[in-house]
Design a protein around this motif. Structure first.
Motif, mmCIF file in Angstrom:
data_model
loop_
_atom_site.group_PDB
_atom_site.id
_atom_site.type_symbol
_atom_site.label_atom_id
_atom_site.label_comp_id
_atom_site.label_asym_id
_atom_site.label_seq_id
_atom_site.Cartn_x
_atom_site.Cartn_y
_atom_site.Cartn_z
ATOM 1 N N PRO A 82 9.688 2.287 -1.118
ATOM 2 C CA PRO A 82 9.611 3.608 -0.207
ATOM 3 C C PRO A 82 10.783 4.061 0.533
ATOM 4 O O PRO A 82 11.157 5.333 0.729
ATOM 5 C CB PRO A 82 8.350 3.591 0.510
ATOM 6 N N MET A 83 11.321 3.016 1.064
ATOM 7 C CA MET A 83 12.300 3.537 2.072
ATOM 8 C C MET A 83 13.596 4.176 1.064
ATOM 9 O O MET A 83 14.280 5.031 1.706
ATOM 10 C CB MET A 83 12.750 2.389 2.901
ATOM 11 N N GLY A 122 0.996 -1.279 0.065
ATOM 12 C CA GLY A 122 0.146 -0.071 -0.052
ATOM 13 C C GLY A 122 0.872 1.324 0.081
ATOM 14 O O GLY A 122 0.362 2.259 -0.721
ATOM 15 N N LEU A 123 2.091 1.151 0.544
ATOM 16 C CA LEU A 123 2.758 2.426 0.921
ATOM 17 C C LEU A 123 3.404 2.778 -0.297
ATOM 18 O O LEU A 123 3.629 3.694 -1.095
ATOM 19 C CB LEU A 123 3.827 2.420 2.021
ATOM 20 N N ALA A 124 3.789 1.656 -1.074
ATOM 21 C CA ALA A 124 4.634 1.611 -2.517
ATOM 22 C C ALA A 124 3.673 1.935 -3.417
ATOM 23 O O ALA A 124 3.963 3.122 -4.179
ATOM 24 C CB ALA A 124 5.247 0.224 -2.846
ATOM 25 N N LEU A 125 2.495 1.614 -3.529
ATOM 26 C CA LEU A 125 1.504 1.916 -4.396
ATOM 27 C C LEU A 125 1.291 3.607 -4.297
ATOM 28 O O LEU A 125 0.952 4.350 -5.132
ATOM 29 C CB LEU A 125 0.016 1.362 -4.305
ATOM 30 N N SER A 126 1.155 4.040 -2.915
ATOM 31 C CA SER A 126 0.768 5.382 -2.711
ATOM 32 C C SER A 126 1.784 6.436 -3.049
ATOM 33 O O SER A 126 1.466 7.627 -3.353
ATOM 34 C CB SER A 126 0.341 5.476 -1.243
ATOM 35 N N MET A 127 2.930 5.987 -3.161
ATOM 36 C CA MET A 127 4.085 6.742 -3.490
ATOM 37 C C MET A 127 4.487 6.600 -4.937
ATOM 38 O O MET A 127 5.483 7.178 -5.722
ATOM 39 C CB MET A 127 5.401 6.442 -2.621
ATOM 40 N N GLY A 128 3.378 6.052 -5.743
ATOM 41 C CA GLY A 128 3.424 5.743 -7.338
ATOM 42 C C GLY A 128 4.359 4.770 -8.066
ATOM 43 O O GLY A 128 4.664 4.565 -8.989
ATOM 44 N N PHE A 129 4.836 3.636 -7.073
ATOM 45 C CA PHE A 129 5.590 2.689 -7.340
ATOM 46 C C PHE A 129 4.563 1.893 -8.181
ATOM 47 O O PHE A 129 3.695 1.109 -7.718
ATOM 48 C CB PHE A 129 6.332 1.926 -6.572
ATOM 49 N N ARG A 130 5.282 1.112 -9.299
ATOM 50 C CA ARG A 130 4.321 0.186 -10.111
ATOM 51 C C ARG A 130 5.464 -0.909 -10.643
ATOM 52 O O ARG A 130 6.705 -0.456 -10.868
ATOM 53 C CB ARG A 130 3.756 0.701 -11.391
ATOM 54 N N THR A 131 5.078 -2.027 -11.079
ATOM 55 C CA THR A 131 5.979 -3.103 -11.478
ATOM 56 C C THR A 131 5.955 -3.091 -13.102
ATOM 57 O O THR A 131 4.757 -2.740 -13.565
ATOM 58 C CB THR A 131 5.598 -4.426 -11.094
ATOM 59 N N ALA A 132 6.985 -3.324 -13.731
ATOM 60 C CA ALA A 132 7.018 -3.392 -15.082
ATOM 61 C C ALA A 132 6.372 -4.898 -15.562
ATOM 62 O O ALA A 132 7.098 -5.774 -15.393
ATOM 63 C CB ALA A 132 8.470 -3.084 -15.711
ATOM 64 N N GLY A 133 5.225 -4.716 -15.973
ATOM 65 C CA GLY A 133 4.769 -6.333 -16.212
ATOM 66 C C GLY A 133 4.220 -6.944 -14.936
ATOM 67 O O GLY A 133 4.210 -6.436 -13.865
ATOM 68 N N ARG A 134 3.963 -7.988 -15.103
ATOM 69 C CA ARG A 134 3.381 -8.976 -13.837
ATOM 70 C C ARG A 134 4.675 -9.363 -13.032
ATOM 71 O O ARG A 134 5.748 -9.757 -13.406
ATOM 72 C CB ARG A 134 2.844 -10.250 -14.168
ATOM 73 N N ALA A 135 4.384 -9.025 -11.620
ATOM 74 C CA ALA A 135 5.387 -9.347 -10.808
ATOM 75 C C ALA A 135 5.390 -10.962 -10.614
ATOM 76 O O ALA A 135 4.482 -11.647 -10.867
ATOM 77 C CB ALA A 135 4.741 -8.989 -9.138
ATOM 78 N N PRO A 136 6.869 -11.398 -10.388
ATOM 79 C CA PRO A 136 6.669 -13.141 -10.337
ATOM 80 C C PRO A 136 5.986 -13.514 -9.235
ATOM 81 O O PRO A 136 6.451 -13.237 -7.909
ATOM 82 C CB PRO A 136 8.325 -13.285 -10.045
ATOM 83 N N LEU A 137 5.112 -14.422 -9.415
ATOM 84 C CA LEU A 137 4.083 -14.838 -8.370
ATOM 85 C C LEU A 137 4.620 -16.309 -7.702
ATOM 86 O O LEU A 137 4.067 -16.744 -6.859
ATOM 87 C CB LEU A 137 2.633 -15.123 -8.863
#
Length: 330
Positions: free
Chosen positions: A116-117, A54-69
């Motif tokens: 975020p850190m 949630g913190l990462a998304l709120s600061m605008g971070f996104r992954t390039a393509g699908r994250a490795p699940l």
């Protein structure tokens, strides 16, 4: 109070069983909602996952393509094996599966928090870390120059460094096999606390890492097959200084220099393995090598290792205090 197994006092840690009284399952207090350590870990990892993502998304971070699940799926499957194995009365096997799943799964839960850190990290602290090393009488550059032309030694250090990835999968089942389930759960919670602590401390003491700070390029260190040591500084510059928020593969790096989580893990793994006589000395030696390898393969300063060891010690103390009121260690 210590945990009870319902079978034998031999499962209590540090020979303290005789001095401890069992806790009733209906006990009141802080841990009323958590009947087993696994329940507490479910809650902690869930909060960490939601909070860090949630913190990462709120600061605008996104992954390039699908994250490795796939790694996440493996961890979830291991953890969910616990309740299934308990239904067929295999509590020790259940605990082994759960602890291994939690050990690796909690690192995935906290991974997003690194970004975020990094975005809020302060100035590089390499000068201070290097000065602290010199004050301790340690010369990192002399060590790097000594190891540079020893490819066999570098290969050995790389193997020791990577042992971080599999040691827990050996130690956790071994602890349940010898009836030391309480120690396994303390290790898991301790690892979680140590990992969270290193990530939260990191933005106050970010570093380029020793190779970059000392001006040694990968081309000048040709026998180092892994590039881990040179990836940290460019990733921090991209996120902190250039505002990059798209997480591409080149940003999937080990950001934390101080305190070293490899050093923290070495202390935790030795502490965990100590009651298992067959593992005690081999894992002590292995983890001494793993911690030493972090100086070169991970480009850590000596004070990073000292800081990581201290974090591990504090984490074990906290984990033992948190878990000592639980009614069941399995």
């Amino acid at each position: 109070m210590a945990w009870t197994t319902g079978t034998s006092t031999s499962e209590l840690d540090d020979g303290a069983a005789a001095a401890q009284m069992p806790v009733e399952r209906g006990h009141s207090g802080t841990w009323r909602l958590f009947r087993r350590p696994a329940h507490l870990l479910y809650a902690i990892c869930g909060v960490e996952l939601v909070g860090s993502v949630g913190l990462a998304l709120s600061m605008g971070f996104r992954t390039a393509g699908r994250a490795p699940l796939l790694p996440h799926v493996y961890c979830v499957m291991l953890v969910l094996c616990g309740p299934l194995l308990r239904r067929i009365e295999k509590p020790r096997m259940a605990g082994a599966f759960e602890t291994v799943g939690f050990l690796y799964g909690q690192s995935f839960a906290l991974a997003a928090l690194l970004y975020p850190m990094t975005a809020i990290a302060g100035p590089f602290a390499d000068a201070e870390l290097s000065s602290a090393d010199r004050a301790l009488g340690f010369d990192w550059l002399a060590l790097a120059n000594m190891i540079r032309d020893r490819p066999l030694l570098l290969s050995f250090l790389w193997i020791a460094y990577l042992s971080f990835n599999w040691q827990g999968a050996v130690i956790m089942p071994a602890l349940f096999a010898v009836g030391r389930s309480a120690r396994a759960w303390v290790t898991i919670l301790g690892a979680n606390i140590a990992l969270l602590a290193t990530i939260l401390i990191y933005p106050f003491v970010p570093a380029q890492a020793a190779f970059t700070y000392n001006g040694i390029s990968s081309a000048q260190y040709p026998n180092m097959t892994a590039q881990v040591a040179w990836l940290t500084a460019p990733a921090i510059h991209a996120i902190r200084d250039n505002g990059v928020r798209l997480i591409t593969p080149d940003l999937l790096v080990a950001f934390v220099t101080f305190p070293s989580f490899h050093a923290a893990a070495a202390v935790l793994l030795v502490w965990a393995a100590w009651p298992v006589k067959a593992l005690r000395w081999p894992f002590l030696l292995l983890n001494l090598c793993m911690a030493f390898s972090a100086l070169i393969v991970g480009a850590h300063y000596l004070v990073d290792l000292i800081g990581g060891a201290f974090v591990a010690w504090i984490s074990i103390v906290i984990a033992r205090r948190v878990l000592k009121g639980f009614p069941s260690p399995a």
